[in-house]
Every structure is written in structure tokens, then in C-alpha cells.
Scaffold this motif. Structure first.
Motif, PDB file in Angstrom:
ATOM      1  N   ALA A 186       6.233  12.435  -2.859  1.00 50.67           N
ATOM      2  CA  ALA A 186       6.998  11.970  -4.012  1.00 50.67           C
ATOM      3  C   ALA A 186       8.479  11.868  -3.679  1.00 50.67           C
ATOM      4  O   ALA A 186       9.158  10.952  -4.138  1.00 50.67           O
ATOM      5  N   ALA A 187       8.979  12.792  -2.871  1.00 51.20           N
ATOM      6  CA  ALA A 187      10.398  12.768  -2.505  1.00 51.20           C
ATOM      7  C   ALA A 187      10.701  11.569  -1.620  1.00 51.20           C
ATOM      8  O   ALA A 187      11.799  11.012  -1.682  1.00 51.20           O
ATOM      9  N   GLY A 188       9.725  11.178  -0.813  1.00 54.31           N
ATOM     10  CA  GLY A 188       9.913  10.017   0.064  1.00 54.31           C
ATOM     11  C   GLY A 188      11.128  10.176   0.943  1.00 54.31           C
ATOM     12  O   GLY A 188      11.296  11.164   1.633  1.00 54.31           O
ATOM     13  N   GLU A 189      11.988   9.211   0.878  1.00 54.63           N
ATOM     14  CA  GLU A 189      13.208   9.206   1.691  1.00 54.63           C
ATOM     15  C   GLU A 189      14.374   9.895   0.993  1.00 54.63           C
ATOM     16  O   GLU A 189      15.452  10.011   1.568  1.00 54.63           O
ATOM     17  N   SER A 190      14.178  10.352  -0.228  1.00 60.91           N
ATOM     18  CA  SER A 190      15.249  10.985  -0.994  1.00 60.91           C
ATOM     19  C   SER A 190      15.668  12.291  -0.334  1.00 60.91           C
ATOM     20  O   SER A 190      14.867  13.199  -0.159  1.00 60.91           O
ATOM     21  N   LYS A 191      16.903  12.392   0.026  1.00 59.39           N
ATOM     22  CA  LYS A 191      17.422  13.591   0.686  1.00 59.39           C
ATOM     23  C   LYS A 191      18.632  14.140  -0.067  1.00 59.39           C
ATOM     24  O   LYS A 191      19.590  14.595   0.533  1.00 59.39           O
ATOM     25  N   THR A 192      18.580  14.119  -1.378  1.00 63.13           N
ATOM     26  CA  THR A 192      19.674  14.687  -2.154  1.00 63.13           C
ATOM     27  C   THR A 192      19.667  16.196  -2.006  1.00 63.13           C
ATOM     28  O   THR A 192      18.652  16.807  -1.647  1.00 63.13           O
TER      29      THR A 192
ATOM     30  N   LEU B  82      -3.181  28.490  -1.672  1.00 63.31           N
ATOM     31  CA  LEU B  82      -3.745  27.224  -1.165  1.00 63.31           C
ATOM     32  C   LEU B  82      -3.224  26.042  -1.974  1.00 63.31           C
ATOM     33  O   LEU B  82      -2.908  24.983  -1.412  1.00 63.31           O
ATOM     34  N   GLY B  83      -3.106  26.225  -3.276  1.00 62.14           N
ATOM     35  CA  GLY B  83      -2.583  25.163  -4.133  1.00 62.14           C
ATOM     36  C   GLY B  83      -1.143  24.800  -3.837  1.00 62.14           C
ATOM     37  O   GLY B  83      -0.728  23.657  -4.038  1.00 62.14           O
ATOM     38  N   THR B  84      -0.374  25.770  -3.323  1.00 61.92           N
ATOM     39  CA  THR B  84       1.027  25.449  -2.999  1.00 61.92           C
ATOM     40  C   THR B  84       1.107  24.430  -1.868  1.00 61.92           C
ATOM     41  O   THR B  84       2.053  23.646  -1.817  1.00 61.92           O
ATOM     42  N   TYR B  85       0.117  24.429  -0.984  1.00 65.53           N
ATOM     43  CA  TYR B  85       0.127  23.439   0.103  1.00 65.53           C
ATOM     44  C   TYR B  85      -0.107  22.029  -0.441  1.00 65.53           C
ATOM     45  O   TYR B  85       0.548  21.077   0.001  1.00 65.53           O
ATOM     46  N   ALA B  86      -1.022  21.897  -1.389  1.00 67.64           N
ATOM     47  CA  ALA B  86      -1.245  20.592  -2.022  1.00 67.64           C
ATOM     48  C   ALA B  86       0.002  20.164  -2.787  1.00 67.64           C
ATOM     49  O   ALA B  86       0.394  18.989  -2.756  1.00 67.64           O
ATOM     50  N   ALA B  87       0.642  21.102  -3.461  1.00 66.50           N
ATOM     51  CA  ALA B  87       1.858  20.784  -4.212  1.00 66.50           C
ATOM     52  C   ALA B  87       2.985  20.363  -3.273  1.00 66.50           C
ATOM     53  O   ALA B  87       3.709  19.393  -3.547  1.00 66.50           O
ATOM     54  N   MET B  88       3.122  21.069  -2.152  1.00 66.25           N
ATOM     55  CA  MET B  88       4.172  20.686  -1.202  1.00 66.25           C
ATOM     56  C   MET B  88       3.895  19.323  -0.580  1.00 66.25           C
ATOM     57  O   MET B  88       4.814  18.534  -0.378  1.00 66.25           O
ATOM     58  N   PHE B  89       2.631  19.048  -0.280  1.00 68.84           N
ATOM     59  CA  PHE B  89       2.280  17.760   0.311  1.00 68.84           C
ATOM     60  C   PHE B  89       2.596  16.615  -0.651  1.00 68.84           C
ATOM     61  O   PHE B  89       3.256  15.647  -0.277  1.00 68.84           O
TER      62      PHE B  89
ATOM     63  N   LEU C 137       0.828  -1.196   0.000  1.00 63.92           N
ATOM     64  CA  LEU C 137       0.000   0.000   0.000  1.00 63.92           C
ATOM     65  C   LEU C 137       0.874   1.261   0.000  1.00 63.92           C
ATOM     66  O   LEU C 137       0.591   2.210  -0.712  1.00 63.92           O
ATOM     67  N   ARG C 138       1.953   1.237   0.777  1.00 71.20           N
ATOM     68  CA  ARG C 138       2.850   2.391   0.850  1.00 71.20           C
ATOM     69  C   ARG C 138       3.433   2.701  -0.519  1.00 71.20           C
ATOM     70  O   ARG C 138       3.520   3.865  -0.913  1.00 71.20           O
ATOM     71  N   ASP C 139       3.844   1.669  -1.255  1.00 74.53           N
ATOM     72  CA  ASP C 139       4.411   1.881  -2.588  1.00 74.53           C
ATOM     73  C   ASP C 139       3.366   2.443  -3.555  1.00 74.53           C
ATOM     74  O   ASP C 139       3.691   3.284  -4.392  1.00 74.53           O
ATOM     75  N   LYS C 140       2.114   1.985  -3.429  1.00 81.18           N
ATOM     76  CA  LYS C 140       1.052   2.512  -4.293  1.00 81.18           C
ATOM     77  C   LYS C 140       0.807   3.996  -4.012  1.00 81.18           C
ATOM     78  O   LYS C 140       0.650   4.790  -4.931  1.00 81.18           O
ATOM     79  N   VAL C 141       0.780   4.370  -2.734  1.00 80.95           N
ATOM     80  CA  VAL C 141       0.583   5.770  -2.363  1.00 80.95           C
ATOM     81  C   VAL C 141       1.754   6.609  -2.871  1.00 80.95           C
ATOM     82  O   VAL C 141       1.567   7.693  -3.417  1.00 80.95           O
ATOM     83  N   LEU C 142       2.969   6.101  -2.701  1.00 77.98           N
ATOM     84  CA  LEU C 142       4.151   6.815  -3.170  1.00 77.98           C
ATOM     85  C   LEU C 142       4.125   6.998  -4.679  1.00 77.98           C
ATOM     86  O   LEU C 142       4.383   8.088  -5.191  1.00 77.98           O
ATOM     87  N   ASN C 143       3.798   5.956  -5.417  1.00 76.83           N
ATOM     88  CA  ASN C 143       3.712   6.063  -6.877  1.00 76.83           C
ATOM     89  C   ASN C 143       2.617   7.035  -7.305  1.00 76.83           C
ATOM     90  O   ASN C 143       2.796   7.796  -8.259  1.00 76.83           O
ATOM     91  N   MET C 144       1.494   7.015  -6.585  1.00 75.23           N
ATOM     92  CA  MET C 144       0.427   7.952  -6.905  1.00 75.23           C
ATOM     93  C   MET C 144       0.896   9.388  -6.664  1.00 75.23           C
ATOM     94  O   MET C 144       0.640  10.281  -7.476  1.00 75.23           O
ATOM     95  N   ALA C 145       1.610   9.627  -5.563  1.00 76.00           N
ATOM     96  CA  ALA C 145       2.114  10.967  -5.254  1.00 76.00           C
ATOM     97  C   ALA C 145       3.106  11.429  -6.310  1.00 76.00           C
ATOM     98  O   ALA C 145       3.086  12.582  -6.737  1.00 76.00           O
ATOM     99  N   ILE C 146       3.978  10.529  -6.734  1.00 78.58           N
ATOM    100  CA  ILE C 146       4.956  10.878  -7.770  1.00 78.58           C
ATOM    101  C   ILE C 146       4.234  11.260  -9.053  1.00 78.58           C
ATOM    102  O   ILE C 146       4.599  12.207  -9.733  1.00 78.58           O
ATOM    103  N   ASN C 147       3.171  10.529  -9.379  1.00 82.41           N
ATOM    104  CA  ASN C 147       2.421  10.808 -10.602  1.00 82.41           C
ATOM    105  C   ASN C 147       1.521  12.027 -10.484  1.00 82.41           C
ATOM    106  O   ASN C 147       1.263  12.699 -11.476  1.00 82.41           O
ATOM    107  N   ILE C 148       1.008  12.318  -9.300  1.00 78.72           N
ATOM    108  CA  ILE C 148       0.059  13.416  -9.151  1.00 78.72           C
ATOM    109  C   ILE C 148       0.748  14.757  -8.879  1.00 78.72           C
ATOM    110  O   ILE C 148       0.202  15.810  -9.192  1.00 78.72           O
ATOM    111  N   HIS C 149       1.946  14.765  -8.324  1.00 74.86           N
ATOM    112  CA  HIS C 149       2.640  16.016  -8.010  1.00 74.86           C
ATOM    113  C   HIS C 149       2.790  16.922  -9.233  1.00 74.86           C
ATOM    114  O   HIS C 149       2.430  18.109  -9.144  1.00 74.86           O
ATOM    115  N   PRO C 150       3.258  16.425 -10.369  1.00 76.85           N
ATOM    116  CA  PRO C 150       3.367  17.322 -11.537  1.00 76.85           C
ATOM    117  C   PRO C 150       2.011  17.855 -12.001  1.00 76.85           C
ATOM    118  O   PRO C 150       1.924  18.971 -12.511  1.00 76.85           O
ATOM    119  N   PHE C 151       0.963  17.085 -11.803  1.00 76.08           N
ATOM    120  CA  PHE C 151      -0.382  17.531 -12.176  1.00 76.08           C
ATOM    121  C   PHE C 151      -0.845  18.659 -11.258  1.00 76.08           C
ATOM    122  O   PHE C 151      -1.375  19.671 -11.707  1.00 76.08           O
TER     123      PHE C 151
END
Length: 177
Positions: free
Chosen positions: A69-75, A57-64, A1-15
Motif C-alpha cells: 500500500a505504501a508503494g513508493e511513498s517514503k514520507t 503471524l498476522g503482523t506479517y500479512a499486515a506488514m506485507f 496490473l501493477r495499479d490493480k495490485v496496488l489498489n487491492m493492497a491499499i484496500n485490503i491492508h486496513p482489513f
């Protein structure tokens, strides 16, 4: 489930991210242009207010979705992109709250007139009045647009690489080296 949520976030963030970019860019454009005929229109204030309020208000959705989408990535690239997204959100939220307070100034003032919050309201209203002056709104809008542009360029560098275009390459070179 975590991977599905992460993939959805990665796909929805640019939208999601493009709506606040568009709204806030248009707000900035309208704030910066100085055409007296437009500024004298009775609804001009409300057009700008709606753009900056919904854009912020939209910036909060984008940041979330971006943080998901960033997950554990800390580059460094992710961190700088996230920092500029945060700066953008804070600055435009200040502008949005200022417009909201201006919109409802008389109503809020009359509600707080005979309360213990009257002195706080006087201080808040004086700050609102200061920010709503053109010599303050103009540079804040420009700075916000610069923050959006840097955030977007760094996002582009993450997705397409830092050499995708000269602007992205320049911004990437300034902040991520």
C-alpha cells in the motif's frame, strides 16, 4: 496490473491489520491481568499462546500489505509507521516463538537430547525460561502494546490526518515533526 495490485493492497491492508491488533491486544490484556483463578486454569497458557502466535503471524500479512500500500511513498510518516510496525512484529514474534518453544519444550528437548544440537537447545531453553518469567513477560507485553498503539495512531494519521483525535495528534507530534 501493477495499479490493480496496488489498489487491492491499499484496500485490503486496513482489513488485515485489525485482526493481529485484536489478537495481540487481547493477548497483552491476558498477560497483564493477574487473577490467580484464571492463571491456575489448565488451558490458560494455551489461550495466550494461540493469541500471540496467530497475532504475530498476522503482523506479517499486515506488514506485507502495508508495504504494498505504501508503494513508493517514503514520507516521514510512512517511514515511522513502518518502523513501529516492524518493532511490533519483532517483539511479538519473540513472544510467540517463546510460547511455541514452551508448548513443545519436552518434545524438542527429547528429540535434541542425543544430538550435536543439545548445547544449542540448552542455551535456547534457558533464554525461553528467562522470557517466560512474569517479570519479563509483563513489560514485554506492555511495550508491544505501546508499539501497536503508536503504529495504529500513525496509521490513523495517514488515513484521517494528524488532528483526528488527541491521541493521534500527540503521537504524531512526538514522532513526525
Amino acid at each position: 496490473l501493477r495499479d490493480k495490485v496496488l489498489n487491492m493492497a491499499i484496500n485490503i491492508h486496513p482489513f488485515i491489520v485489525h485482526m493481529p491488533i485484536g489478537l495481540l491486544s487481547l493477548y497483552t490484556f491476558l498477560e497483564v491481568i493477574s487473577i490467580k483463578k484464571l492463571q491456575s486454569l489448565p488451558y490458560w497458557f494455551f489461550v495466550k499462546a494461540i493469541l500471540v502466535i496467530f497475532g504475530s503471524l498476522g503482523t506479517y500479512a499486515a506488514m506485507f500489505t502495508g508495504s504494498l500500500a505504501a508503494g513508493e511513498s517514503k514520507t516521514l510518516l510512512v517511514e515511522v509507521h513502518s518502523d513501529f510496525a516492524f518493532f511490533t512484529t519483532v517483539l511479538y514474534t519473540i513472544l510467540a516463538v517463546t510460547y511455541l518453544l514452551s508448548w513443545f519444550r519436552d518434545k524438542v528437548g527429547s528429540i535434541l537430547e542425543n544430538t550435536k544440537f543439545k548445547k544449542v537447545w540448552i542455551l535456547v531453553d534457558s533464554m525461553r525460561g528467562f522470557i517466560m518469567r512474569r517479570p519479563v513477560l509483563f513489560p514485554l507485553s506492555i511495550i508491544g502494546f505501546i508499539f501497536i498503539s503508536v503504529t495504529g495512531a500513525l496509521g490513523g494519521a495517514m488515513v484521517y490526518g494528524p488532528d483526528i483525535d488527541p491521541v493521534v495528534k500527540f503521537v504524531h507530534g512526538l514522532f513526525v515533526k
